[in-house]
Scaffold this motif. Structure first.
Motif, mmCIF file in Angstrom:
data_model
loop_
_atom_site.group_PDB
_atom_site.id
_atom_site.type_symbol
_atom_site.label_atom_id
_atom_site.label_comp_id
_atom_site.label_asym_id
_atom_site.label_seq_id
_atom_site.Cartn_x
_atom_site.Cartn_y
_atom_site.Cartn_z
ATOM 1 N N LEU A 2 0.805 -1.214 0.000
ATOM 2 C CA LEU A 2 0.000 0.000 0.000
ATOM 3 C C LEU A 2 0.843 1.272 0.000
ATOM 4 O O LEU A 2 0.298 2.367 -0.037
ATOM 5 N N GLU A 13 -1.914 6.474 2.112
ATOM 6 C CA GLU A 13 -1.747 5.152 2.715
ATOM 7 C C GLU A 13 -2.892 4.751 3.639
ATOM 8 O O GLU A 13 -3.378 3.613 3.582
ATOM 9 N N ALA A 17 -5.540 1.712 2.960
ATOM 10 C CA ALA A 17 -5.684 0.609 3.916
ATOM 11 C C ALA A 17 -7.156 0.337 4.200
ATOM 12 O O ALA A 17 -7.607 -0.813 4.190
ATOM 13 N N LEU A 28 -2.667 -6.236 5.468
ATOM 14 C CA LEU A 28 -2.201 -5.023 4.810
ATOM 15 C C LEU A 28 -0.685 -5.045 4.777
ATOM 16 O O LEU A 28 -0.048 -5.350 5.785
ATOM 17 N N VAL A 44 -2.915 4.809 10.241
ATOM 18 C CA VAL A 44 -3.761 3.744 9.697
ATOM 19 C C VAL A 44 -4.747 3.268 10.764
ATOM 20 O O VAL A 44 -5.934 3.080 10.483
#
Length: 78
Positions: A2, A13, A17, A28, A44
């Motif tokens: 990613l 990013e 995700a 991921l 994330v």
């Protein structure tokens, strides 16, 4: 990954995700090859938590992933 340029540049990013999880990915991958950003994990995590809170990402979807990964890990251990 990613963090590959095409994905990171288009979505970012954290958004990538969330989109990957919504689409059914169980794991991921962030290689850190080009960007060793120590804030990536927390960003994330916040994006995933926000997606759960808004209903974009159902909690049950993550539970499915955890169970699949746990089953596979068990198989690999023998």
């Amino acid at each position: 990954d990613l963090q590959m340029a095409a994905v990171a540049a288009r979505f970012g990013e954290a958004a990538a995700a969330v989109a990957a999880l919504v689409a059914g990915c169980d794991l991921l991958l962030f290689s850190g090859f080009r960007n060793r950003d120590s804030t990536l994990g927390p960003r994330v995590n916040r994006a995933v938590a926000a997606a759960i809170a808004t209903g974009l990402l159902p909690r049950a979807r993550l539970v499915e992933s955890v169970l699949r990964v746990a089953r596979m890990t068990g198989r690999l251990k023998g």
